[in-house]
Structures are given as C-alpha cells and as structure tokens.
Design an enzyme around this catalytic site. Sequence first.
Site, short mmCIF file in Angstrom:
data_model
loop_
_atom_site.label_atom_id
_atom_site.label_comp_id
_atom_site.label_asym_id
_atom_site.label_seq_id
_atom_site.Cartn_x
_atom_site.Cartn_y
_atom_site.Cartn_z
CD GLN A 91 -2.48 -1.24 2.72
OE1 GLN A 91 -3.51 -0.63 2.96
NE2 GLN A 91 -1.88 -1.98 3.62
CB ILE A 93 3.15 6.07 -2.47
CG1 ILE A 93 3.39 7.07 -1.32
CG2 ILE A 93 1.67 5.72 -2.55
CD1 ILE A 93 2.67 8.41 -1.53
CG HIS A 109 -3.08 2.47 -1.66
ND1 HIS A 109 -3.12 2.37 -0.28
CD2 HIS A 109 -4.22 1.87 -2.10
CE1 HIS A 109 -4.23 1.73 0.09
NE2 HIS A 109 -4.90 1.42 -1.00
CB CYS A 136 1.88 14.88 -19.58
SG CYS A 136 0.80 15.80 -20.70
N GLY A 176 2.67 -4.72 9.02
CA GLY A 176 2.71 -3.28 9.31
C GLY A 176 1.58 -2.49 8.68
CB THR A 177 -1.27 -2.80 6.90
OG1 THR A 177 -2.44 -2.09 6.52
CG2 THR A 177 -1.54 -4.29 6.87
C1 BJW Z 1 4.47 -1.52 12.63
C2 BJW Z 1 5.72 -0.91 12.85
C3 BJW Z 1 6.86 -1.74 12.82
C4 BJW Z 1 4.22 0.62 12.95
N1 BJW Z 1 6.70 -3.06 12.58
N2 BJW Z 1 4.35 -2.83 12.41
C5 BJW Z 1 -16.86 2.09 4.72
C6 BJW Z 1 -16.60 0.73 4.79
C7 BJW Z 1 -15.68 0.14 3.94
C8 BJW Z 1 -14.99 0.89 3.02
C9 BJW Z 1 -15.25 2.23 2.94
C10 BJW Z 1 -16.18 2.83 3.77
N3 BJW Z 1 -16.21 4.15 3.48
C11 BJW Z 1 -15.31 4.40 2.49
C12 BJW Z 1 -14.72 3.23 2.14
C13 BJW Z 1 -13.66 3.03 1.13
C14 BJW Z 1 -12.34 3.64 1.54
C15 BJW Z 1 -11.98 3.18 2.94
O1 BJW Z 1 -11.43 2.11 3.15
N4 BJW Z 1 -12.22 3.99 3.97
C16 BJW Z 1 -11.94 3.59 5.33
C17 BJW Z 1 -11.10 4.65 6.01
C18 BJW Z 1 -13.23 3.25 6.00
N5 BJW Z 1 -11.37 3.13 0.59
C19 BJW Z 1 -11.18 3.73 -0.58
O2 BJW Z 1 -11.73 4.77 -0.88
C20 BJW Z 1 -10.24 3.03 -1.53
N6 BJW Z 1 -10.91 2.84 -2.76
C21 BJW Z 1 -11.98 2.05 -2.88
O3 BJW Z 1 -12.46 1.45 -1.94
O4 BJW Z 1 -12.47 1.99 -4.15
C22 BJW Z 1 -13.65 1.21 -4.37
C23 BJW Z 1 -13.35 -0.08 -5.02
C24 BJW Z 1 -12.26 -0.82 -4.67
C25 BJW Z 1 -12.01 -2.04 -5.28
C26 BJW Z 1 -12.85 -2.49 -6.22
C27 BJW Z 1 -13.97 -1.73 -6.57
C28 BJW Z 1 -14.20 -0.52 -5.96
C29 BJW Z 1 -9.00 3.86 -1.78
C30 BJW Z 1 -8.13 3.94 -0.58
C31 BJW Z 1 -6.96 4.86 -0.84
C32 BJW Z 1 -6.06 4.98 0.38
N7 BJW Z 1 -5.10 5.99 0.14
C33 BJW Z 1 -4.08 6.24 1.15
C34 BJW Z 1 -3.22 7.43 0.66
C35 BJW Z 1 -2.30 6.96 -0.50
C36 BJW Z 1 -1.31 7.99 -0.90
C37 BJW Z 1 -0.42 8.47 0.23
O5 BJW Z 1 0.43 7.71 0.74
O6 BJW Z 1 -0.58 9.64 0.59
O7 BJW Z 1 -3.24 5.09 1.33
S1 BJW Z 1 -4.74 6.53 2.78
C38 BJW Z 1 -3.43 5.73 3.64
O8 BJW Z 1 -3.93 4.57 4.37
C39 BJW Z 1 -2.48 5.19 2.56
C40 BJW Z 1 -2.15 3.83 3.11
O9 BJW Z 1 -1.68 3.00 2.06
C41 BJW Z 1 -3.44 3.38 3.73
C42 BJW Z 1 -3.29 2.27 4.74
O10 BJW Z 1 -2.50 2.69 5.82
P1 BJW Z 1 -1.52 1.67 6.54
O11 BJW Z 1 -0.41 1.32 5.62
O12 BJW Z 1 -2.27 0.56 7.12
O13 BJW Z 1 -0.86 2.63 7.67
P2 BJW Z 1 -1.38 2.93 9.16
O14 BJW Z 1 -0.66 4.13 9.61
O15 BJW Z 1 -2.85 2.94 9.23
O16 BJW Z 1 -0.90 1.64 9.99
C43 BJW Z 1 0.46 1.34 10.20
C44 BJW Z 1 0.53 0.06 11.02
O17 BJW Z 1 1.89 -0.32 11.13
C45 BJW Z 1 -0.02 0.20 12.43
O18 BJW Z 1 -0.93 -0.88 12.67
C46 BJW Z 1 1.21 0.07 13.33
O19 BJW Z 1 0.94 -0.58 14.57
C47 BJW Z 1 2.13 -0.74 12.46
N8 BJW Z 1 3.57 -0.54 12.69
N9 BJW Z 1 5.54 0.41 13.04
C48 BJW Z 1 5.45 -3.56 12.39
N10 BJW Z 1 8.09 -1.27 13.00
#
Ligand code: BJW
Length: 239
Positions: A91, A93, A109, A136, A176-177
């Site tokens: 996930q 970038i 992502h 572009c 780590g997610t």
């Molecule tokens: C360690 C550690 C160490 C720390 N060792 N561990 C209601 C219900 C369900 C879904 C939805 C809803 N309402 C809206 C939605 C959809 C929405 C969504 O999920 N929202 C939720 C918030 C509810 N999703 C979307 O909109 C996505 N698109 C979509 O669903 O399209 C529809 C579709 C899909 C598929 C088919 C058909 C249709 C798009 C999501 C885009 C997310 N974008 C971001 C930004 C990207 C660009 C950027 O980087 O700026 O992506 S948001 C951000 O969160 C980023 C990340 O990739 C993503 C996930 O975060 P991640 O990686 O989990 O980080 P953290 O900080 O949350 O967690 C870190 C973890 O590491 C922690 O647990 C720590 O404990 C751990 N950790 N150090 C091991 N050393």
Amino acid sequence: MYQRIVILTGAGISAESGLQTFRAADGLWEQHNIEDVATPEGYQRDPLLVERFYNSRLSQFSDHSIKPNLAHLALAKLTREFDGQVLLVTQNIDDLHEQAGSTWVHHMHGELHKGRCPITQQTFAMTHPFGEHSVCTCCLPAQKLRPHVVWFGEIPIGMPAIHQALAQCDLFIAIGTSGTVYPAAGFVDEANFAGAQTLSINIDAISSDSLFQYHLKGKASEMVPLVVDKILAHQRVGE
Ligand code: BJW
C-alpha cells in the site's frame, strides 16, 4: 510446503526506515486533514496544498538516510529465492521494496516517484517537484501531472490480479498495516476463503487481528526475516 504466497505491506514496514505512518499519534493524519490532502475533491479545491504535501514527502523519500530495513531486504530475498509464486503487494507509495531488490512490486496505492497525466492517465518519472513545471509529454498543450497515488474514493491499481492471487494463495501475510483501509483490509477474508494460512505481523494489536490465524507481535525488521527463513526452509509459519 507453500506454493503461492501473497504478502501485503503497509506503512509500518517503512516506519523503521524513518518514514511516518498514517494513523500513529505522530502520524501523517494527525498533521493533515485526510479530506484536504487524500481525496480527488481536496486536490480539485486546493491543488497547491496537495502538491506541497506530496512534494514534502517526495523530498523526504529522496533523503539518503531513508534506506530499506531488514524487513524489506528479507522480502526481496523471498521473492528471489522462493521456488513457488510470491505476489508482493504494497500500500506504500515509497520505493523501499525496489531499493531492497524486490523486482516486481505491486503498488496498489500508486508510486510517489511518478506523476500521472490527468487526460491520458500515462505515468511519468518525476523530474521536478509537483507544480507548474511537472508536465506530461503526451498532450498538447502539456498537462500538469498529478501525483500517481490512489486517494479515497478512487479505485486501487491492479485489483483483478490481486483478487486472483488471493483466491489461489496458500499463505497470506499482512505486515505493518492497521487494516482500516479497504479493499486491502478485506484481503485476509479472501485468503481465508481460499483456505490459506493467514499471518499478521505488527508491533501492536489491530482491530482485524481476529481474522488472522496467526500473529507475530513485534517489529517488522525482527519478525519478517524469521518468517522468510522459515518459508525458505519449507516450514509452516505458524509453528
Ligand atoms: C508496525 C511498525 C513496525 C508501525 N513493525 N508494524 C466504509 C466501509 C468500507 C470501506 C469504505 C467505507 N467508506 C469508504 C470506504 C472506502 C475507503 C476506505 O477504506 N475507507 C476507510 C477509512 C473506511 N477506501 C477507498 O476509498 C479506496 N478505494 C476504494 O475502496 O475503491 C472502491 C473499489 C475498490 C475495489 C474495487 C472496486 C471498488 C482507496 C483507498 C486509498 C487509500 N489511500 C491512502 C493514501 C495513499 C497515498 C499516500 O500515501 O498519501 O493510502 S490513505 C493511507 O492509508 C495510505 C495507506 O496505504 C493506507 C493504509 O494505511 P496503513 O499502511 O495501514 O498505515 P497505518 O498508519 O494505518 O498503519 C500502520 C501500522 O503499522 C499500524 O498498525 C502500526 O501498529 C504498524 N507498525 N511500526 C510492524 N516497526
């Protein structure tokens, strides 16, 4: 032992390399409003603010002190040495998996080192920061590139291939997610449905823990090398 593995990484794997996660107390979402910097509507409203946010992360990624850690390196070893199939989905970038030597990384992502033409969707390596000069070469007049990242409400990249790999995998590991962002948060369900073993590696308990068969609580840099060695030794990860 295993033949088809899917690995999902999140911001936690890059935390020990010096990159901020999103949802920690000092994480990116504590300092920035998600609606402003991570939605297409936010970008439409205030492109300069969004460009500043991604330019500052881009310059952080380019800092020479930000290097792959032992978890990235272990996964690169797995992709090189495993004799079955491995799909490495991130996930993130950043390009730390590539810097570690993983050759085929699925950035669901997007990738911050690329900009995307808003008309043709063609991607370009970033030679300038996002702004007036990052344009572009596919359109006349040239269009300003947007960050090649997936914002909330946008469809993540390459989902059909990921769903297919999950439907056939015998091991799924999330590293780590926080398991809060879909569709990535639902991958464990798909892997369970396929009859795969499921393992979560995290320094903390997460809300989706109950969906995984196995957990390793600890730093990715310590846990991932152990798990990779087990897999390469044809041992089960849960034993
Ligand atoms: C360690 C550690 C160490 C720390 N060792 N561990 C209601 C219900 C369900 C879904 C939805 C809803 N309402 C809206 C939605 C959809 C929405 C969504 O999920 N929202 C939720 C918030 C509810 N999703 C979307 O909109 C996505 N698109 C979509 O669903 O399209 C529809 C579709 C899909 C598929 C088919 C058909 C249709 C798009 C999501 C885009 C997310 N974008 C971001 C930004 C990207 C660009 C950027 O980087 O700026 O992506 S948001 C951000 O969160 C980023 C990340 O990739 C993503 C996930 O975060 P991640 O990686 O989990 O980080 P953290 O900080 O949350 O967690 C870190 C973890 O590491 C922690 O647990 C720590 O404990 C751990 N950790 N150090 C091991 N050393």
